[in-house]
Design a protein around this motif. Structure first.
Motif, mmCIF file in Angstrom:
data_model
loop_
_atom_site.group_PDB
_atom_site.id
_atom_site.type_symbol
_atom_site.label_atom_id
_atom_site.label_comp_id
_atom_site.label_asym_id
_atom_site.label_seq_id
_atom_site.Cartn_x
_atom_site.Cartn_y
_atom_site.Cartn_z
ATOM 1 N N THR A 37 -1.347 1.438 -1.457
ATOM 2 C CA THR A 37 -0.081 1.780 -2.121
ATOM 3 C C THR A 37 0.362 0.792 -3.191
ATOM 4 O O THR A 37 1.141 1.157 -4.080
ATOM 5 C CB THR A 37 1.042 1.884 -1.069
ATOM 6 N N ASP A 38 -0.119 -0.459 -3.118
ATOM 7 C CA ASP A 38 0.371 -1.487 -4.055
ATOM 8 C C ASP A 38 -0.661 -2.601 -4.162
ATOM 9 O O ASP A 38 -0.454 -3.701 -3.661
ATOM 10 C CB ASP A 38 1.717 -2.032 -3.560
ATOM 11 N N ASP A 71 9.716 -7.118 -7.337
ATOM 12 C CA ASP A 71 9.104 -5.809 -7.603
ATOM 13 C C ASP A 71 8.357 -5.298 -6.382
ATOM 14 O O ASP A 71 8.357 -4.091 -6.093
ATOM 15 C CB ASP A 71 8.150 -5.908 -8.796
ATOM 16 N N ILE A 72 7.700 -6.207 -5.653
ATOM 17 C CA ILE A 72 6.979 -5.785 -4.446
ATOM 18 C C ILE A 72 7.959 -5.252 -3.407
ATOM 19 O O ILE A 72 7.739 -4.198 -2.792
ATOM 20 C CB ILE A 72 6.168 -6.957 -3.866
ATOM 21 N N ASP A 124 10.841 -4.003 -3.944
ATOM 22 C CA ASP A 124 11.381 -2.749 -4.452
ATOM 23 C C ASP A 124 10.404 -1.599 -4.235
ATOM 24 O O ASP A 124 10.785 -0.506 -3.807
ATOM 25 C CB ASP A 124 11.722 -2.899 -5.936
ATOM 26 N N ARG A 125 9.133 -1.835 -4.523
ATOM 27 C CA ARG A 125 8.132 -0.772 -4.353
ATOM 28 C C ARG A 125 7.957 -0.385 -2.888
ATOM 29 O O ARG A 125 7.566 0.741 -2.582
ATOM 30 C CB ARG A 125 6.796 -1.206 -4.956
ATOM 31 N N LYS A 126 8.237 -1.310 -1.993
ATOM 32 C CA LYS A 126 8.144 -0.999 -0.568
ATOM 33 C C LYS A 126 9.432 -0.399 -0.024
ATOM 34 O O LYS A 126 9.537 -0.101 1.175
ATOM 35 C CB LYS A 126 7.774 -2.251 0.242
#
Length: 322
Positions: free
Chosen positions: A307-308, A50-51, A53-55
């Motif tokens: 951002t995350d 998920d990390i 993907d978010r980046k």
């Protein structure tokens, strides 16, 4: 982009996530024109995926690759190499051009395979256009000095047989070691931390077939790089040390080392930079190079906190605490 190309690395477990994220960050900071694609295996937890993907980091699902059971045994000192065979899946990524939907023939595809324990210090996109025959690879040599005198290393790994020993600055930056018929055996061995290759289905199959059929598998001390050194003997182009700057070279081969010439720094050996905090007052042979990694992480952390934050918490859980 002039070519259908990418930097590629492997991630099989969350403990190496900090390394992958810092590697990707450094590629961005040197303004590379090409993305980092991360090969992931089913063993990688969803939280780590998920990390990525978010980046916006592209992932390519691959299956773990291992030699036939019982055919190869690692020393207890080198158990960290267990997953490194899976890096070889990159040779068969001929279909990865679909990720970018570029109307470029597959024969022009180019991959630069990187280990996750690396940082890019200077833009090295010129490797994408390196003149390389379809069935050849390019890589830097191993350092065969074995300064710690590890008994399970090959007996001919001594300074006199190391390809870096006779080199001088600045010619070493443009004239890497030459391999001849009379060269010591270590001259024929590459370090697989950075490998330039032209992926294809046929090449991927040849690599896997060699792993399953070579009678030498049981003799290999360094899994994937021994395989590549053997399979591509006479078909690999040596690269200057600066493209795969083994951190040990700054101590063992001081005559050729220059901090400002490093393209890609490789944190070889078992102690990865994220496993121990390194401050300005830290000492030791490799403290300076490890501080470089922590400096990159600090800036990446500032970015991720904005951002995350959840992703940053997972990174923190996998690095040494103060």
């Amino acid at each position: 982009m002039g070519r259908n190309a990418a930097y590629v690395t492997l991630l099989t477990k969350t403990s190496y996530l900090p390394g992958v994220l810092v590697l990707e960050y450094t590629l961005r900071t040197v303004a590379s024109r090409y993305p980092l694609v991360v090969m992931v295996t089913p063993s990688l937890p969803q939280a780590a995926r998920d990390i990525l993907d978010r980046k916006g980091i592209s992932m390519k699902e691959v299956f773990s690759l291992q030699p036939p059971e019982g055919l190869h045994n690692l020393s207890s000192h080198d158990e960290r190499f267990t997953d490194t065979w899976t890096k070889l899946r990159s040779f068969g990524l001929a279909e990865y051009d679909v990720l970018y939907s570029l109307p470029i023939p597959r024969s022009r595809a180019r991959i630069i395979l990187l280990d996750a324990d690396m940082i890019v210090m200077r833009n090295m996109d010129e490797l994408i256009d390196l003149d390389l025959s379809q069935d050849w690879i390019a890589a830097a040599h191993v350092c065969a000095c074995n300064p710690r005198k590890l008994t399970h290393y090959p007996a001919d790994w001594v300074p006199a047989n190391c390809a870096y020993t006779p080199l001088e600055h600045p010619s070493c930056l443009t004239s890497p070691p030459v391999i001849t018929e009379s060269s010591p055996r270590p001259y024929t061995q590459l370090n697989s931390g950075l490998v330039v290759l032209n992926p294809s289905v046929a090449l991927g199959e040849a690599v896997v077939n060699h792993l399953f059929t070579s009678p030498l598998v049981s003799t290999w001390s360094f899994p994937d790089q021994d395989l590549l050194s053997d399979l591509f003997k006479g078909k690999w182009k040596p690269l200057p040390w600066c493209y795969n700057a083994l951190k040990t070279l700054m101590v063992i081969h001081k005559p050729i080392w220059r901090d400002d010439e490093i393209r890609c720094l490789h944190y070889i050996l078992a102690d990865k930079p994220w496993q121990a905090r390194v401050g300005l007052d830290s000492s030791g042979d490799y403290a300076k190079s490890h501080r470089w990694w922590w400096d990159k992480l600090e800036v990446l952390g500032d970015e991720m906190k904005q951002t995350d934050i959840d992703g940053w918490k997972l990174v923190l859980a996998n690095i040494a605490q103060e």
